[in-house]
Scaffold this motif. Structure first.
Motif, mmCIF file in Angstrom:
data_model
loop_
_atom_site.group_PDB
_atom_site.id
_atom_site.type_symbol
_atom_site.label_atom_id
_atom_site.label_comp_id
_atom_site.label_asym_id
_atom_site.label_seq_id
_atom_site.Cartn_x
_atom_site.Cartn_y
_atom_site.Cartn_z
ATOM 1 N N GLN A 138 0.840 -1.108 0.022
ATOM 2 C CA GLN A 138 -0.035 -0.080 0.122
ATOM 3 C C GLN A 138 0.837 0.993 -0.024
ATOM 4 O O GLN A 138 0.490 2.253 -0.561
ATOM 5 N N LYS A 139 1.918 1.255 0.705
ATOM 6 C CA LYS A 139 2.772 2.326 0.741
ATOM 7 C C LYS A 139 3.353 2.619 -0.711
ATOM 8 O O LYS A 139 3.558 3.670 -1.206
ATOM 9 N N LYS A 140 3.884 1.540 -1.487
ATOM 10 C CA LYS A 140 4.582 1.544 -2.745
ATOM 11 C C LYS A 140 3.478 2.219 -3.743
ATOM 12 O O LYS A 140 3.515 2.774 -4.439
ATOM 13 N N THR A 141 2.167 1.481 -3.396
ATOM 14 C CA THR A 141 1.177 2.077 -4.101
ATOM 15 C C THR A 141 0.832 3.771 -4.134
ATOM 16 O O THR A 141 0.681 4.318 -5.104
ATOM 17 N N LEU A 142 0.742 4.164 -3.105
ATOM 18 C CA LEU A 142 0.948 5.504 -2.875
ATOM 19 C C LEU A 142 2.133 6.340 -3.671
ATOM 20 O O LEU A 142 1.954 7.201 -4.379
ATOM 21 N N GLU A 143 3.292 5.810 -3.206
ATOM 22 C CA GLU A 143 4.664 6.447 -3.942
ATOM 23 C C GLU A 143 4.532 6.259 -5.401
ATOM 24 O O GLU A 143 4.865 7.289 -6.029
ATOM 25 N N ASN A 144 3.930 5.015 -6.113
ATOM 26 C CA ASN A 144 4.092 4.997 -7.393
ATOM 27 C C ASN A 144 3.210 5.701 -8.083
ATOM 28 O O ASN A 144 3.433 6.184 -9.159
ATOM 29 N N ALA A 145 2.202 6.007 -7.559
ATOM 30 C CA ALA A 145 0.917 7.035 -8.321
ATOM 31 C C ALA A 145 1.673 8.519 -8.175
ATOM 32 O O ALA A 145 1.555 8.936 -9.425
ATOM 33 N N GLU A 146 2.196 8.800 -6.972
ATOM 34 C CA GLU A 146 2.711 10.196 -7.159
ATOM 35 C C GLU A 146 3.860 10.393 -8.123
ATOM 36 O O GLU A 146 4.032 11.377 -8.815
ATOM 37 N N ILE A 147 4.911 9.298 -8.350
ATOM 38 C CA ILE A 147 5.896 9.178 -9.206
ATOM 39 C C ILE A 147 5.291 9.350 -10.914
ATOM 40 O O ILE A 147 5.576 10.088 -11.775
ATOM 41 N N MET A 148 4.135 8.490 -11.051
ATOM 42 C CA MET A 148 3.677 8.452 -12.155
ATOM 43 C C MET A 148 2.973 9.964 -12.586
ATOM 44 O O MET A 148 3.126 10.554 -13.821
ATOM 45 N N ALA A 149 2.265 10.420 -11.724
ATOM 46 C CA ALA A 149 1.603 11.885 -11.969
ATOM 47 C C ALA A 149 2.917 12.825 -12.429
ATOM 48 O O ALA A 149 2.715 13.664 -13.076
ATOM 49 N N ARG A 150 3.971 12.763 -11.434
ATOM 50 C CA ARG A 150 5.061 13.808 -11.669
ATOM 51 C C ARG A 150 5.752 13.696 -13.060
ATOM 52 O O ARG A 150 5.960 14.425 -13.748
ATOM 53 N N ALA A 151 5.707 12.276 -13.411
ATOM 54 C CA ALA A 151 6.537 12.124 -14.696
ATOM 55 C C ALA A 151 5.397 12.344 -15.815
ATOM 56 O O ALA A 151 6.254 13.187 -17.063
ATOM 57 N N LEU A 152 4.438 12.237 -15.596
ATOM 58 C CA LEU A 152 3.413 12.675 -16.793
ATOM 59 C C LEU A 152 3.243 14.178 -16.867
ATOM 60 O O LEU A 152 3.307 14.773 -18.060
ATOM 61 N N MET A 153 3.467 15.001 -15.895
ATOM 62 C CA MET A 153 3.369 16.211 -15.891
ATOM 63 C C MET A 153 4.675 16.911 -16.511
ATOM 64 O O MET A 153 4.740 17.838 -17.126
ATOM 65 N N GLU A 154 5.846 16.202 -16.209
ATOM 66 C CA GLU A 154 7.115 16.574 -16.634
ATOM 67 C C GLU A 154 7.161 16.396 -18.269
ATOM 68 O O GLU A 154 7.834 17.248 -19.184
ATOM 69 N N LYS A 155 6.272 15.529 -18.895
ATOM 70 C CA LYS A 155 6.217 15.292 -20.279
ATOM 71 C C LYS A 155 5.067 16.133 -20.828
ATOM 72 O O LYS A 155 4.509 16.012 -21.879
ATOM 73 N N GLY A 156 4.559 17.024 -20.076
ATOM 74 C CA GLY A 156 3.498 18.091 -20.632
ATOM 75 C C GLY A 156 2.169 17.440 -20.695
ATOM 76 O O GLY A 156 1.169 18.375 -21.230
ATOM 77 N N SER A 159 -5.921 17.987 -11.149
ATOM 78 C CA SER A 159 -5.633 18.667 -9.788
ATOM 79 C C SER A 159 -4.096 18.558 -9.692
ATOM 80 O O SER A 159 -3.738 18.922 -8.576
ATOM 81 N N CYS A 160 -3.239 18.583 -10.774
ATOM 82 C CA CYS A 160 -1.698 18.492 -10.426
ATOM 83 C C CYS A 160 -1.110 17.580 -9.835
ATOM 84 O O CYS A 160 -0.275 17.896 -8.982
ATOM 85 N N GLY A 161 -1.646 16.355 -9.470
ATOM 86 C CA GLY A 161 -0.934 15.424 -8.506
ATOM 87 C C GLY A 161 -2.141 14.380 -8.280
ATOM 88 O O GLY A 161 -3.219 14.388 -8.596
ATOM 89 N N THR A 162 -1.671 13.695 -6.943
ATOM 90 C CA THR A 162 -2.573 12.741 -6.470
ATOM 91 C C THR A 162 -2.427 12.470 -5.045
ATOM 92 O O THR A 162 -1.180 12.492 -4.586
ATOM 93 N N ASP A 163 -3.274 12.036 -4.327
ATOM 94 C CA ASP A 163 -3.005 11.835 -2.711
ATOM 95 C C ASP A 163 -3.376 10.336 -2.682
ATOM 96 O O ASP A 163 -3.344 9.891 -1.608
ATOM 97 N N ASN A 164 -3.697 9.545 -3.826
ATOM 98 C CA ASN A 164 -4.038 8.186 -3.366
ATOM 99 C C ASN A 164 -3.587 7.280 -4.433
ATOM 100 O O ASN A 164 -2.428 7.838 -4.963
#
Length: 413
Positions: A282-300, A305-310
């Motif tokens: 579950q901890k990795k689930t939260l971390e991985n979602a945040e990483i994907m959101a950030r990587a997507l934004m970096e690619k435009g 909502s500019c990210g995720t909390d879940n």
């Protein structure tokens, strides 16, 4: 699959094919996960055939001595895991659970205030395509179009204006945390019951990684096969004062006999959710979602909502000139499985689906982490930006397969 292969080779082949599909594709569907092998075993056990109308100690069929123990075990474990006063583990699904809650304390035609589907809500929260909208008078609150987050002032104004008998929190595509305390206060101000649907978030709540809605809600519903990593079926948690009404609304109100094999699977996942490995995933689930959101934004990409909390990442593809359906199809061809999804702006154009929804549960269960998340987003971007180039899609698919082989499902949980 000895007996299945013997009795129905064609069906056995389809089972094997589905297993191969899961092993060789990256599953980013937010409503799915990979379950422990023990969950699959108990769902295919002899409990599958028992009829259990009624509740433990008060059944309408004989031979329930062992299934009574199963249901009592599920209830005891579920209440302990979520610190709940009352639990019902019989609902066939999350929608069945929501229907039972509605009918437990409301009358047909009563007003309910819930989240709009394009803004993150669920079909069972009163969408016109759902039977729930034919039974009750639903009104829907929305996210703020600029922040793409719930506007609690708007919720309060709507509640005071329409005076609903129930307010529903929870969503199927909302990547941010919900302020349950604030929603509860609004419900109290208008003397409304408060239901939270945490179908997507139950695993994260069970692991105590995000706030629990249970202290603030009259009723909480969830399913066990998303972040919970268990089998199919719904669960209702509520305060003791509503326990008898909930039980009566489930049986005989909304359904007949329940699936004992699924109740057994619920008992099992409630036990496994207390283990360190479950919490780690579950901890990795939260971390991985945040990483994907950030990587997507970096690619435009426009991440809602500019990210995720879940575990969810919601992407509006409008600026990229790609429809949700085209994105889903292109990514599936490359071995990346997710779903097209409406976004807030789609509310203005009937039938339009401009987004995609990503979930980090299944990839986290396979043991993937930060490097793999960034690689997945890189591969997604390659496929989306080269949808008509077969050689690029083929190359992406080869990388996806290599990634899957490095993190096999059979070694998960």
């Amino acid at each position: 699959m000895f007996y299945l292969t013997k009795d129905d080779p064609e069906l056995a082949r389809l089972v094997r094919n589905e297993g191969n599909r899961l092993e060789t594709t990256i599953n980013l569907i937010a409503a799915e996960n990979h379950s422990p092998a023990s969950i699959l075993e108990v769902m295919g056990s002899v409990f599958n055939t028992k009829t259990i109308e009624g509740y433990p100690g008060n059944r309408f069929h004989a031979g329930c001595i062992h299934v009574d123990e199963v249901e009592n075990l599920a209830m005891t474990r579920g209440k302990r895991l979520f610190n709940a006063e009352h639990i019902n583990v019989q609902p066939h699904s999350g929608t069945s659970a929501n229907l039972a809650v509605y009918f437990s304390v409301l009358k047909t035609g009563d007003r309910i205030l819930s989240m709009s589907l394009p803004h993150g809500g669920h079909l069972s929260h009163g969408h016109k395509a759902s039977i729930t909208s034919q039974c009750f008078d639903f009104y829907h609150y929305k996210v703020n179009y600029e922040t793409e987050r719930i506007d609690y002032d708007q919720v309060r104004k709507m509640a005071r204006s329409i005076k609903p008998k129930m307010i529903v929190a929870g969503a199927s595509s909302y990547p941010r945390l919900i302020d349950y305390e604030k929603m509860s206060q609004i419900a109290k101000e208008v003397s409304a019951f408060f239901l939270t649907d945490m179908a997507h978030l139950a695993g994260l709540v069970a692991a105590k990684l995000i706030p629990s809605p249970i202290p603030w809600s009259d009723f909480v519903t969830f399913t066990c096969y998303k972040t919970m990593m268990g089998g199919r079926g719904g669960v209702i948690l509520c305060k003791n004062i509503f326990g008898k009404k909930i039980d009566k609304a489930v049986f005989p109100g909304c359904q007949g006999t329940s699936a004992v094999n699924l109740i057994a699977a619920k008992a099992l996942i409630f036990k496994l959710a207390l283990e360190e490995k479950f919490v780690f995933i579950q901890k990795k689930t939260l971390e991985n979602a945040e990483i994907m959101a950030r990587a997507l934004m970096e690619k435009g990409y426009h991440v809602i909502s500019c990210g995720t909390d879940n575990h969810q990442v919601l992407v509006d593809l409008t600026a990229k000139g790609i429809s949700g359906k085209a994105a889903e199809d292109s990514l599936m061809a490359a071995g990346i499985i997710l779903n097209r999804n409406v976004v807030p702006q789609d509310e203005k154009t009937s039938g339009k689906v401009s987004g995609i929804r990503l979930g980090s549960g299944a990839v986290s269960a396979r043991g993937m982490g930060k490097p793999q998340m960034r690689e997945i987003i890189k591969l997604m971007d390659m496929a989306l930006m080269n949808q008509t180039k077969k050689e690029v899609i083929k190359k992406v698919k080869e990388h996806v397969l290599a990634l899957c082989q490095a993190f096999p499902i059979k070694k998960a949980f």
